[in-house]
Write an enzyme that holds these catalytic residues in place. Structure first.
Site, mmCIF file in Angstrom:
data_model
loop_
_atom_site.group_PDB
_atom_site.id
_atom_site.type_symbol
_atom_site.label_atom_id
_atom_site.label_comp_id
_atom_site.label_asym_id
_atom_site.label_seq_id
_atom_site.Cartn_x
_atom_site.Cartn_y
_atom_site.Cartn_z
ATOM 1 N N GLU A 173 0.813 -1.228 0.000
ATOM 2 C CA GLU A 173 0.000 0.000 0.000
ATOM 3 C C GLU A 173 0.845 1.278 0.000
ATOM 4 O OE1 GLU A 173 -2.943 -0.220 3.111
ATOM 5 O OE2 GLU A 173 -4.062 -1.799 2.096
ATOM 6 N N GLU A 292 -5.327 -8.411 -0.348
ATOM 7 C CA GLU A 292 -6.073 -8.050 0.864
ATOM 8 C C GLU A 292 -7.522 -7.849 0.482
ATOM 9 O OE1 GLU A 292 -4.861 -5.032 3.640
ATOM 10 O OE2 GLU A 292 -2.732 -5.385 3.251
#
Length: 514
Positions: A173, A292
């Site tokens: 991320e 995720e």
């Protein structure tokens, strides 16, 4: 009662499910590791401190690959802290979750746990506070046979044979301001490219996933993918994407429509990846790693749910308690992943134990299944094979899904949402598995399904997951309040399959070749 018609043919295929599609995620976050998979002194712990009751549930859940050690945690992690004699490992402040990391569990312990659990390891490298040098050293430590500094250090630590880790994530991320040393797309792309290059020089057999957007509602979504893929196209096989479904507005119909936005997200990332390939006149197709995904919102917005003051070790944070309603949205996400099996080759539910997880434990006590455990276990067990293109005729509804970014109010229209969401998988043995979600909250759906080119089929298994109370949960004291039950009334005549789905229900029908 609503009616739906479905038509499919064994020869009309979306794609083959990759075994890695059924993955999960272990991060040094809350009680996922300490008190979750690892608890020396627990009455079920083995000689390495692994909880056997958790291992039994993991094997029942059926994940195939496990992402580690983060997540946000990895962007500040020095992997060297987690190897070597345990009594010599340093404790560190973890700035991702504001805890103290004791480092008593690290890379080698994770590899041992994966072997016992029967899952493939997926390793993430720190491209936040560190870069390509630390990443290539970790590959050498894990995968080189011996005769070099890092590989011989692994052997000195007691692991003679290399771990042979094949799947590596290039950071986590890195588009997010919450990340340690987050970057612009160009800056991250350059770091990821150079790290990938060096990591593959150490081990040419590894596969690499570059960081895509951490959510579809990120302001940089689209531009981020285009720039990062331009940098990493020649070095990475995958681009990642993350999604967490929510029901902040307590609108069940919109919540159950959310997986259709997940479908859009996937299609958009595929389009961007293919546009980069087109500009290069390349036949290469970058695949997707959905590393995720889950339902997560109750323990997300308030700092007190994410952070316990005083830098504790393994505090109980992000321990989302899942309802029957959550299991329905989760099942819809499972269907979305299956229906993109041509491009999604890896996916990881976040996470495995205690932290937004299908498995819950009490430290020193029992372990039990949350409601979302069951759709994942069904898909992992029965979803292996060729995903078929199904023509679904179903009544629809319109909705608006709330997906906040920070404090901004964002609502996304979701139109023509079919009440029936379905995935069909043809198994290698000639059978057929159907995964069906009835999103109507008050009406049954009568389904007529024609499965062509299958020959004679027979009902092998039929299950439904539902509860009269959509807010019903499983707890330590009521661990089986929500669980699958037989789905009655399924019939097969040749290739004609009939079933009736109750309102707000997740359903699985496995038909064997006769």
């Amino acid at each position: 009662m609503r009616k739906a018609k479905v038509l499919m043919d064994r020869d009309f295929v979306i794609g083959q499910t990759d075994p890695r599609l059924f993955g999960a995620f272990v991060e040094h976050l809350g009680r996922c590791v300490y008190g979750g998979i690892y608890e020396p002194g627990h009455k079920t712990a083995d000689e390495k401190g692994f909880r056997k009751d958790v291992l039994d549930l993991v094997k029942e859940l059926g994940p195939t690959i496990m992402r580690y050690p983060g997540g946000n945690f990895v962007s500040g992690y020095n992997w060297e802290d987690g190897v070597g004699p345990v009594d010599q490992r340093p404790a560190r402040l973890d700035l991702a979750w504001f805890t103290t990391e004791p480092n008593t569990f690290g890379t080698n312990e994770f590899m041992d746990w994966c072997k016992v659990a029967g899952v493939e390891p997926m390793m993430a490298v720190n491209l936040g506070t560190r870069g390509g040098d630390a990443a290539r050293n970790l590959v050498e430590y894990c995968n080189h046979p011996g005769g070099t500094y890092w590989s011989d250090l692994r052997r000195a630590h007691g692991w003679e044979k290399p771990h042979g880790v094949k799947f590596w994530c290039l950071g986590n991320e890195m588009d997010g301001p919450w990340q340690m040393e987050y970057k612009t797309a160009a800056a991250y792309g350059a770091v990821a490219r150079e790290a990938a290059k060096m990591m593959r020089w150490v081990d040419p057999t590894i596969e690499l996933a570059a960081c895509g957007s951490s959510a579809r509602n990120m302001p940089t979504f689209g531009h981020w993918e285009d720039t990062v893929i331009e940098h990493t196209f020649d070095h990475a096989e995958y681009i990642s994407l993350h999604t967490y479904l929510n029901n902040y507005k307590q609108d069940t119909a919109a919540f159950l429509a959310a997986p259709d936005l997940m479908d859009r997200f996937i299609d958009e990332v595929v389009a961007i990846a293919d546009s980069v390939a087109a500009k290069r006149r390349s036949t290469k197709r970058m695949m997707l790693s959905f590393d995720e995904w889950n339902v997560w919102y109750r323990t997300r917005r308030k700092r007190a749910d994410r952070v316990k003051e005083g830098w504790p070790v393994a505090p109980p944070i992000l321990e989302e308690i899942y309802t029957m309603e959550d299991a329905l949205a989760f099942g819809g996400a499972c269907i979305s992943l299956l229906n993109h099996a041509d491009r999604i080759k890896s996916a990881c539910i976040a996470q495995l134990v205690n932290v937004i997880a299908p498995i819950m434990t009490e430290t020193g006590g029992p372990a039990w299944r949350q409601t979302i455990f069951f759709p994942f276990a069904h898909v992992s067990r029965l979803g292996r094979g060729k995903v078929l293109r199904a023509q679904v005729e179903s009544e629809t509804y319109d909705s608006a899904y709330y997906d906040p970014r920070g404090t901004d109010e964002q609502t996304f229209p979701v139109s023509n949402v079919p009440y029936l969401k379905l995935a069909a998988v043809a198994g290698e043995s000639g059978g057929l598995s159907l995964f069906l979600l009835n999103r109507d909250l008050s009406q049954e759906i009568d389904i007529s399904l024609e499965a062509r080119s299958f020959g004679r089929l027979a009902v092998g298994e039929a299950l439904e997951l539902r509860h009269d109370d959509l807010q019903a949960t499983n707890t330590k004291d009521a661990a089986e309040r929500v669980k699958p039950a037989p789905l009655q009334g399924v019939s097969v005549e040749g290739g004609q399959i009939r079933a009736r789905l109750k309102p707000a229900s997740w359903n699985v029908i496995h038909l064997s070749a006769n």
